[in-house]
Design an enzyme around this catalytic site. Structure first.
Site, PDB file in Angstrom:
ATOM      1  N   ARG A  15      21.658  46.432  62.546  1.00  0.00           N
ATOM      2  CA  ARG A  15      21.140  46.953  61.278  1.00  0.00           C
ATOM      3  C   ARG A  15      20.804  48.441  61.304  1.00  0.00           C
ATOM      4  O   ARG A  15      20.547  49.041  60.266  1.00  0.00           O
ATOM      5  CB  ARG A  15      19.907  46.140  60.850  1.00  0.00           C
ATOM      6  CG  ARG A  15      20.279  44.801  60.245  1.00  0.00           C
ATOM      7  CD  ARG A  15      19.051  43.975  59.951  1.00  0.00           C
ATOM      8  NE  ARG A  15      18.492  43.374  61.159  1.00  0.00           N
ATOM      9  CZ  ARG A  15      17.287  42.828  61.230  1.00  0.00           C
ATOM     10  NH1 ARG A  15      16.503  42.820  60.177  1.00  0.00           N
ATOM     11  NH2 ARG A  15      16.859  42.298  62.368  1.00  0.00           N
ATOM     12  N   THR A  79      16.355  35.123  73.488  1.00  0.00           N
ATOM     13  CA  THR A  79      15.304  35.807  74.268  1.00  0.00           C
ATOM     14  C   THR A  79      14.982  35.059  75.561  1.00  0.00           C
ATOM     15  O   THR A  79      14.661  35.679  76.574  1.00  0.00           O
ATOM     16  CB  THR A  79      14.029  35.955  73.416  1.00  0.00           C
ATOM     17  OG1 THR A  79      13.707  34.685  72.827  1.00  0.00           O
ATOM     18  CG2 THR A  79      14.215  36.963  72.296  1.00  0.00           C
ATOM     19  N   ASN A 166       3.890  35.461  66.241  1.00  0.00           N
ATOM     20  CA  ASN A 166       4.196  35.840  67.620  1.00  0.00           C
ATOM     21  C   ASN A 166       4.753  37.269  67.577  1.00  0.00           C
ATOM     22  O   ASN A 166       5.726  37.538  66.887  1.00  0.00           O
ATOM     23  CB  ASN A 166       5.248  34.871  68.170  1.00  0.00           C
ATOM     24  CG  ASN A 166       5.826  35.340  69.493  1.00  0.00           C
ATOM     25  OD1 ASN A 166       5.140  35.995  70.275  1.00  0.00           O
ATOM     26  ND2 ASN A 166       7.076  34.994  69.736  1.00  0.00           N
ATOM     27  N   TYR A 384      23.938  92.168  77.989  1.00  0.00           N
ATOM     28  CA  TYR A 384      25.120  91.349  78.306  1.00  0.00           C
ATOM     29  C   TYR A 384      26.380  92.177  78.122  1.00  0.00           C
ATOM     30  O   TYR A 384      26.595  92.768  77.064  1.00  0.00           O
ATOM     31  CB  TYR A 384      25.110  90.159  77.343  1.00  0.00           C
ATOM     32  CG  TYR A 384      26.155  89.105  77.595  1.00  0.00           C
ATOM     33  CD1 TYR A 384      26.355  88.558  78.860  1.00  0.00           C
ATOM     34  CD2 TYR A 384      26.924  88.623  76.538  1.00  0.00           C
ATOM     35  CE1 TYR A 384      27.293  87.564  79.062  1.00  0.00           C
ATOM     36  CE2 TYR A 384      27.868  87.620  76.736  1.00  0.00           C
ATOM     37  CZ  TYR A 384      28.050  87.098  78.004  1.00  0.00           C
ATOM     38  OH  TYR A 384      28.973  86.112  78.204  1.00  0.00           O
ATOM     39  N   SER A 402      12.914 103.746  66.537  1.00  0.00           N
ATOM     40  CA  SER A 402      13.605 102.686  65.790  1.00  0.00           C
ATOM     41  C   SER A 402      15.104 102.718  65.996  1.00  0.00           C
ATOM     42  O   SER A 402      15.689 103.779  66.229  1.00  0.00           O
ATOM     43  CB  SER A 402      13.322 102.851  64.298  1.00  0.00           C
ATOM     44  OG  SER A 402      11.951 102.684  64.068  1.00  0.00           O
ATOM     45  N   ALA A 420      14.615 107.942  67.846  1.00  0.00           N
ATOM     46  CA  ALA A 420      15.193 106.898  66.989  1.00  0.00           C
ATOM     47  C   ALA A 420      16.709 106.984  66.985  1.00  0.00           C
ATOM     48  O   ALA A 420      17.288 108.064  67.062  1.00  0.00           O
ATOM     49  CB  ALA A 420      14.656 107.042  65.574  1.00  0.00           C
TER      50      ALA A 420
HETATM   51  C1  UD1 Z   1      11.447  37.106  68.348  1.00  0.00           C
HETATM   52  C2  UD1 Z   1      10.629  35.819  68.578  1.00  0.00           C
HETATM   53  C3  UD1 Z   1       9.686  35.583  67.395  1.00  0.00           C
HETATM   54  C4  UD1 Z   1       8.834  36.812  67.162  1.00  0.00           C
HETATM   55  C5  UD1 Z   1       9.671  38.039  67.017  1.00  0.00           C
HETATM   56  C6  UD1 Z   1       8.788  39.264  66.991  1.00  0.00           C
HETATM   57  C7  UD1 Z   1      12.101  34.374  69.870  1.00  0.00           C
HETATM   58  C8  UD1 Z   1      12.959  33.163  69.835  1.00  0.00           C
HETATM   59  N1  UD1 Z   1      11.520  34.716  68.734  1.00  0.00           N
HETATM   60  O1  UD1 Z   1      12.256  36.817  67.223  1.00  0.00           O
HETATM   61  O2  UD1 Z   1       8.871  34.456  67.656  1.00  0.00           O
HETATM   62  O3  UD1 Z   1       8.020  36.596  66.008  1.00  0.00           O
HETATM   63  O4  UD1 Z   1      10.575  38.192  68.119  1.00  0.00           O
HETATM   64  O5  UD1 Z   1       9.538  40.396  66.654  1.00  0.00           O
HETATM   65  O6  UD1 Z   1      11.935  34.972  70.919  1.00  0.00           O
HETATM   66  N2  UD1 Z   1      17.063  40.192  72.988  1.00  0.00           N
HETATM   67  C9  UD1 Z   1      17.787  40.261  74.145  1.00  0.00           C
HETATM   68  N3  UD1 Z   1      18.720  39.304  74.400  1.00  0.00           N
HETATM   69  C10 UD1 Z   1      18.956  38.271  73.554  1.00  0.00           C
HETATM   70  C11 UD1 Z   1      18.188  38.205  72.369  1.00  0.00           C
HETATM   71  C12 UD1 Z   1      17.257  39.176  72.118  1.00  0.00           C
HETATM   72  O7  UD1 Z   1      17.624  41.187  74.949  1.00  0.00           O
HETATM   73  O8  UD1 Z   1      19.804  37.445  73.868  1.00  0.00           O
HETATM   74  C13 UD1 Z   1      16.054  41.232  72.720  1.00  0.00           C
HETATM   75  C14 UD1 Z   1      16.341  42.019  71.478  1.00  0.00           C
HETATM   76  O9  UD1 Z   1      17.122  43.151  71.774  1.00  0.00           O
HETATM   77  C15 UD1 Z   1      14.942  42.402  71.023  1.00  0.00           C
HETATM   78  C16 UD1 Z   1      14.081  41.222  71.500  1.00  0.00           C
HETATM   79  O10 UD1 Z   1      14.818  40.590  72.493  1.00  0.00           O
HETATM   80  O11 UD1 Z   1      14.494  43.573  71.669  1.00  0.00           O
HETATM   81  C17 UD1 Z   1      13.731  40.252  70.372  1.00  0.00           C
HETATM   82  O12 UD1 Z   1      14.919  39.676  69.886  1.00  0.00           O
HETATM   83  P1  UD1 Z   1      15.162  39.384  68.360  1.00  0.00           P
HETATM   84  O13 UD1 Z   1      16.508  38.812  68.187  1.00  0.00           O
HETATM   85  O14 UD1 Z   1      14.802  40.559  67.547  1.00  0.00           O
HETATM   86  O15 UD1 Z   1      14.095  38.212  68.144  1.00  0.00           O
HETATM   87  P2  UD1 Z   1      13.534  37.726  66.773  1.00  0.00           P
HETATM   88  O16 UD1 Z   1      14.503  36.801  66.142  1.00  0.00           O
HETATM   89  O17 UD1 Z   1      13.039  38.851  65.982  1.00  0.00           O
END
Ligand code: UD1
Ligand code: CA
Length: 454
Positions: A15, A79, A166, A384, A402, A420
């Site tokens: 995004r 995550t 969270n 230079y 000047s 000058a």
């Molecule tokens: C996650 C949480 C959600 C929380 C929210 C807060 C989970 C399942 N959900 O959701 O509860 O309210 O964050 O912002 O964890 N990332 C990776 N690898 C992956 C997926 C994600 O490195 O496979 C990283 C992303 O780059 C990002 C972070 O993890 O920095 C969070 O991932 P994102 O997909 O934004 O999680 P949300 O769906 O927002």
């Protein structure tokens, strides 16, 4: 107890609509991930593990100078999967703080609170209550105790009413991560391995899940698009401005002030609107910065006044100097006390002695100017020759007329005067006058050409 920091930074950040990986987008002049690494360093973590995926090399190169352990998550399966790929390098004991590379403003204090809270329970979260919680994972509690995190997409209508979210920041015992993560499943609305499922696992193991709130709400704000990035930039700037005002800085309008780095200040520093401070800067007592100045990696001593629209980079400025408007100090500019640098004067890699003045339209490059000298309007040090740079040395109490060109290498003595309009190619000894221009030609009763009427 040993502390590891795990930073999730594998997401693409679609995004943002950018060729730059999201975690490299700048907030207050520093990449998002840079803020998180900086905070992790302040906590004196034993190791910092960063999970990368998209734009891996770019991300690693940016932080090549940092002691960071990189773990690749080639496919973004969620995550929970992201943290799982760190298990081979994660110590078996101690605890891990789990942070997001796109939540840059999390503070050391909040994380310290989390560490303290989780030390007794083995798992803790940073949560926050929001008026509109949609999109976030919700904190499900029973009798006040955390039971689970339910993702928005998996939540029932009733769970979607929950306002406590969270933030995606956790502290978990490493032993438990080693135990739980291999057991995550992806049978949920998004088909992802959710890290949030470890909360229910903790409850099943009879653990209590601790929670803390951030000191300030913006600390847990994530960045997904440029609208959020700009909004967070303003919140962060407002916070920094407040800290400076609490230290006694007079910011004429804190909403028109940007600090992209660190500023150390004395008392009664006054900063007018639309000033940008970058890198490491220090301003002494009573320093005044006029509107629209851009000042980077520069030290300005007490009592100096900088008039509007001046641009400084890597300069050292003495006490009670007067600079601007429209002055430029480039790297290596070193001004002693009481120097005057006026409009359209550029100073590069040059030292200017006590009380010397260059008030108008001048270039001083690779020059050494003594004390009490006056550099006339339009003076240029020709440093230079197209291939090499040479020095111009001007003594004390010299007077450069000047529109003079001083062709380096050249030396103008103490008390010497340059007429000058001179182009000076040879040294001028102490107290001498040097003039280099043709004698003025005069024709009496000169008949100026006339227009002929047709
Ligand atoms: C996650 C949480 C959600 C929380 C929210 C807060 C989970 C399942 N959900 O959701 O509860 O309210 O964050 O912002 O964890 N990332 C990776 N690898 C992956 C997926 C994600 O490195 O496979 C990283 C992303 O780059 C990002 C972070 O993890 O920095 C969070 O991932 P994102 O997909 O934004 O999680 P949300 O769906 O927002
Ligand atoms: Ca997110």
């Amino acid at each position: 107890m040993s502390t590891s920091v795990i930073i999730l930074a594998a997401g693409k950040g679609t995004r943002m609509r950018s060729s730059l990986p999201k975690v490299l987008q700048p907030l207050a002049g520093r990449p998002l991930l840079g803020h998180v690494i900086e905070t992790a360093k302040k906590l004196q973590a034993d190791n910092i593990i960063t999970i990368y995926g998209h734009g891996g090399n770019l991300v690693q190169n940016e932080f090549a100078h940092e002691h960071v352990q990189w773990v690749e998550q080639a496919e973004q399966l969620g995550t929970g999967h992201a943290v799982k790929v760190t298990l081979p390098v994660l110590p078996k004991d101690g605890q891990a703080l789990i942070l997001s590379g796109d939540v840059p403003c999390i503070s050391q204090q909040t994380l310290q609170k989390l560490l303290d809270a989780a030390q007794h329970t083995g798992i803790g979260l940073v949560t926050l209550t929001l008026p509109d919680a949609s999109g976030y994972g919700r904190i499900v509690r029973k009798n006040g105790k955390i039971q689970a995190i339910v993702e928005h997409k998996d939540a029932s209508d009733e769970q979607r009413q929950i306002k406590e979210i969270n933030t995606g920041i956790y502290c978990v015992s490493n032993a438990k991560l080693h135990e739980w993560l291999p057991n995550l499943s992806n049978s949920n609305a998004q088909g992802e391995y959710y890290l949030t499922d470890i909360v229910a696992m903790a409850i099943a193991d009879g653990l209590e899940v601790a929670s803390v709130e951030p000191e300030r709400a913006f600390e847990v704000e994530g960045v997904n698009d440029r609208v959020q990035l700009a909004a967070l930039e303003r919140e962060f700037q407002t916070y920094q401005a407040k800290l400076l005002m609490q230290q006694g800085v007079h910011l004429i309008d804190p909403s028109r002030f940007d600090l992209r780095g660190q500023l150390t200040v004395g008392q009664d520093v006054r900063i007018d609107i639309n000033v940008i401070i970058e890198g490491d800067c220090a301003f002494g007592d009573n320093v005044e910065i006029g509107a629209g100045c851009v000042i980077k990696n520069t030290t300005i001593a007490a009592g100096t006044k900088v008039q509007p629209y001046s641009v400084f980079d890597s300069a050292i400025v003495g006490e009670n100097t007067q600079i601007g408007p429209f002055s430029r100090l480039r790297p290596g500019a070193k001004l002693a006390d009481e120097v005057h640098i006026g409009n359209f004067v550029e100073v590069k890699n040059s030292s200017i002695g006590l009380g010397s003045k260059a008030n108008h339209f001048t270039y001083l490059g690779d020059a050494e100017v003594g004390a009490g000298s006056n550099i006339g309007a339009g003076t240029i040090t020709c440093n230079y020759d197209g291939a090499n740079k040479f020095k111009t040395i001007i003594g004390d109490a010299a007077f450069i007329g000047s529109n003079s060109s001083l062709v380096a290498p050249v030396k103008i003595g103490n008390g010497a005067t340059v007429g000058a309009g001179s182009t000076i190619t040879r040294d001028v000894a102490d107290n001498c006058l040097a003039v280099e221009r043709s004698k003025q030609f005069v024709k009496e009763d000169y008949p100026r050409p006339q227009k002929i009427k047709k």
